[in-house]
Design an enzyme around this catalytic site. Sequence first.
Site, mmCIF file in Angstrom:
data_model
loop_
_atom_site.group_PDB
_atom_site.id
_atom_site.type_symbol
_atom_site.label_atom_id
_atom_site.label_comp_id
_atom_site.label_asym_id
_atom_site.label_seq_id
_atom_site.Cartn_x
_atom_site.Cartn_y
_atom_site.Cartn_z
ATOM 1 C CB CYS A 1 1.880 -4.489 -0.056
ATOM 2 S SG CYS A 1 2.305 -3.126 -1.128
ATOM 3 C CD GLU B 1 -7.006 -16.444 -8.769
ATOM 4 O OE1 GLU B 1 -6.245 -15.491 -9.037
ATOM 5 O OE2 GLU B 1 -6.603 -17.507 -8.266
HETATM 6 P P1 NAD Z 1 -1.483 -14.115 -3.894
HETATM 7 O O1 NAD Z 1 -0.059 -14.456 -3.665
HETATM 8 O O2 NAD Z 1 -2.523 -15.048 -3.379
HETATM 9 O O3 NAD Z 1 -1.783 -13.964 -5.470
HETATM 10 C C1 NAD Z 1 -0.975 -13.167 -6.307
HETATM 11 C C2 NAD Z 1 -1.038 -13.736 -7.721
HETATM 12 O O4 NAD Z 1 -0.494 -15.054 -7.711
HETATM 13 C C3 NAD Z 1 -2.454 -13.852 -8.276
HETATM 14 O O5 NAD Z 1 -2.453 -13.481 -9.630
HETATM 15 C C4 NAD Z 1 -2.782 -15.324 -8.090
HETATM 16 O O6 NAD Z 1 -3.666 -15.814 -9.083
HETATM 17 C C5 NAD Z 1 -1.429 -15.996 -8.224
HETATM 18 N N1 NAD Z 1 -1.333 -17.218 -7.427
HETATM 19 C C6 NAD Z 1 -1.990 -17.504 -6.280
HETATM 20 N N2 NAD Z 1 -1.641 -18.721 -5.833
HETATM 21 C C7 NAD Z 1 -0.734 -19.207 -6.702
HETATM 22 C C8 NAD Z 1 0.022 -20.428 -6.777
HETATM 23 N N3 NAD Z 1 -0.110 -21.384 -5.856
HETATM 24 N N4 NAD Z 1 0.867 -20.589 -7.800
HETATM 25 C C9 NAD Z 1 0.998 -19.637 -8.733
HETATM 26 N N5 NAD Z 1 0.315 -18.460 -8.713
HETATM 27 C C10 NAD Z 1 -0.529 -18.255 -7.713
HETATM 28 O O7 NAD Z 1 -1.699 -12.642 -3.327
HETATM 29 P P2 NAD Z 1 -3.063 -11.847 -3.149
HETATM 30 O O8 NAD Z 1 -3.815 -12.436 -2.015
HETATM 31 O O9 NAD Z 1 -3.748 -11.687 -4.451
HETATM 32 O O10 NAD Z 1 -2.516 -10.404 -2.749
HETATM 33 C C11 NAD Z 1 -2.158 -10.047 -1.437
HETATM 34 C C12 NAD Z 1 -0.688 -10.224 -1.189
HETATM 35 O O11 NAD Z 1 0.054 -9.450 -2.115
HETATM 36 C C13 NAD Z 1 -0.255 -9.736 0.183
HETATM 37 O O12 NAD Z 1 0.673 -10.642 0.709
HETATM 38 C C14 NAD Z 1 0.388 -8.398 -0.093
HETATM 39 O O13 NAD Z 1 1.343 -7.969 0.848
HETATM 40 C C15 NAD Z 1 1.024 -8.667 -1.415
HETATM 41 N N6 NAD Z 1 1.299 -7.421 -2.120
HETATM 42 C C16 NAD Z 1 2.586 -6.998 -2.144
HETATM 43 C C17 NAD Z 1 2.899 -5.809 -2.769
HETATM 44 C C18 NAD Z 1 4.304 -5.318 -2.803
HETATM 45 O O14 NAD Z 1 4.547 -4.338 -3.465
HETATM 46 N N7 NAD Z 1 5.254 -5.941 -2.140
HETATM 47 C C19 NAD Z 1 1.886 -5.057 -3.383
HETATM 48 C C20 NAD Z 1 0.584 -5.529 -3.351
HETATM 49 C C21 NAD Z 1 0.301 -6.727 -2.709
#
Ligand code: NAD
Length: 496
Positions: free
Chosen positions: A281, A176
């Site tokens: 990441c 979002e």
């Molecule tokens: P996030 O976990 O906050 O959000 C990811 C997704 O989950 C979003 O679409 C968000 O709307 C949704 N979300 C958030 N809170 C939620 C909840 N309580 N219940 C259900 N859905 C929920 O992550 P972010 O801040 O957007 O991204 C950064 C994170 O992603 C870092 O931890 C990074 O390491 C990780 N990441 C990992 C990889 C990988 O390949 N392992 C790649 C990119 C990013």
Amino acid sequence: MPTIAHWVDGKPYSGTATATAPVTDPATGAVTGRVALASTQDTRTVIEAAAAAFPAWRDTSLSRRTEILFRFRELLNQRKPELARIITGEHGKVVSDALGEVSRGQEVVEFACGIAHLLRGGMTENASTNVDVASIRQPLGPVAIISPFNFPAMVPMWFFPIAIAAGNTVVLKPSEKDPSAALWMARLWSEAGLPDGVFNVVNGDKTAVDELLTNPSVKAVSFVGSTPIAEYVYRTATAAGKRVQALGGAKNHAIVLPDADLDLAADAAVNAAFGSAGERCMAISALVAVGGIGDELVAKIEERSRTLRIGAGVRDNDMGPLITAAHRDKVASYIDAGEHSGAAVVLDGRSVEADGGADGFWLGPTILDHVTPDMSVYTDEIFGPVLSVLRVNSYDEALELVNASPYGNGTAIFTNDGGAARRFQNEVEVGMVGINVPIPVPVAYYSFGGWKNSLFGDSHAHGAEGVGFFTRGKVVTTRWLNPSHGGLNLGFPQTS
Ligand code: NAD
């Protein structure tokens, strides 16, 4: 103020919910739009569109699917500067980095253009007398992709080109915080001739995610985000009977051995720690200096880091802002904590002067030296431009540190000793390993994924594992009637 809607059946869909969230330009702090937050019912509407489009799409010929994929690839390639600017406007990364992200996503589209080859099954004639056996792979149905803020184009493209090429229909739930890239790609699919309903976007938060994880029409979930949410997604969606790959957070180490080329290692450390403001990441956030090289290495990294231009991504800068003010403050609080626990602040990003708006979410490159494994700046994923330097006496100590981490996404070793590098690739408990390469993101025809708390599930993203994830196998045993009927036989079928 534009409202950023959903995308269903080849057109924008406003939904019935009134809830929205602000989308900001991180370089100015200005709110540039409001994104719709889907209700459960809105999410169901989007899933139903994907379910309705599935029967016709699964039966669409491979040559027709490939033709559409090629068109999507051509349009993406021509217009990627447009997409890069959208990414910079909502994420903040510099335009050259945004272009790089789109190109890495495009690689997966190109890989998926070979779907006819990738889906080819096997056939055995006369497995038993006059009996042939064939294996085929079929699509699953509607699949959900839930993506993080840090790669609004590339991460969805790790999954949807293969999912669509294999005959599935897709519901993408982007972050979002930067939702516009997903809608831009949805329009591009329509222009490329993809039938309505095959690629859909639902914007939202936990409400939309929870419906995607439990709705019986959704057959598989590809998630990328932080570790706690990845674990929640994995548990919830597998309990609902779905196939799940949930990629989580990371804490990536680079080990520098005493024989390494220290200039190469210093360049790599700066690129991998501060590129995209550390919001990758695969960023290197812990540098492990082995032997007596610490002082020289840190001096080289500091010297290079001081030359970086911090500012708005649309201008000629090296590093942009962080995603939100709250995230910037959280990262800064880790620097405070590191300093209070005794780390030496070699370069302090808290006092940065940036070429951008006064209300932008700025934090400059930060180097903390003499970090120890008990400090929160080391134990936690910070996701910002903070490089922690740890000093150890031996390769074994460095390896122990990496293997003790609960994360296992990426790692790198810098050395000129082939034997040491080979030992490291064999012994390290991490999914993606670089040898004199700081950000070892696999190319599209290999698979991307970490170990331990960096991935929940059995399948990594794209490459052969991606094709396996978005299809299921079927084996067909065939006998065409001939004059010699076998008669009754209630024993277990055996080859003869
Ligand atoms: P996030 O976990 O906050 O959000 C990811 C997704 O989950 C979003 O679409 C968000 O709307 C949704 N979300 C958030 N809170 C939620 C909840 N309580 N219940 C259900 N859905 C929920 O992550 P972010 O801040 O957007 O991204 C950064 C994170 O992603 C870092 O931890 C990074 O390491 C990780 N990441 C990992 C990889 C990988 O390949 N392992 C790649 C990119 C990013």
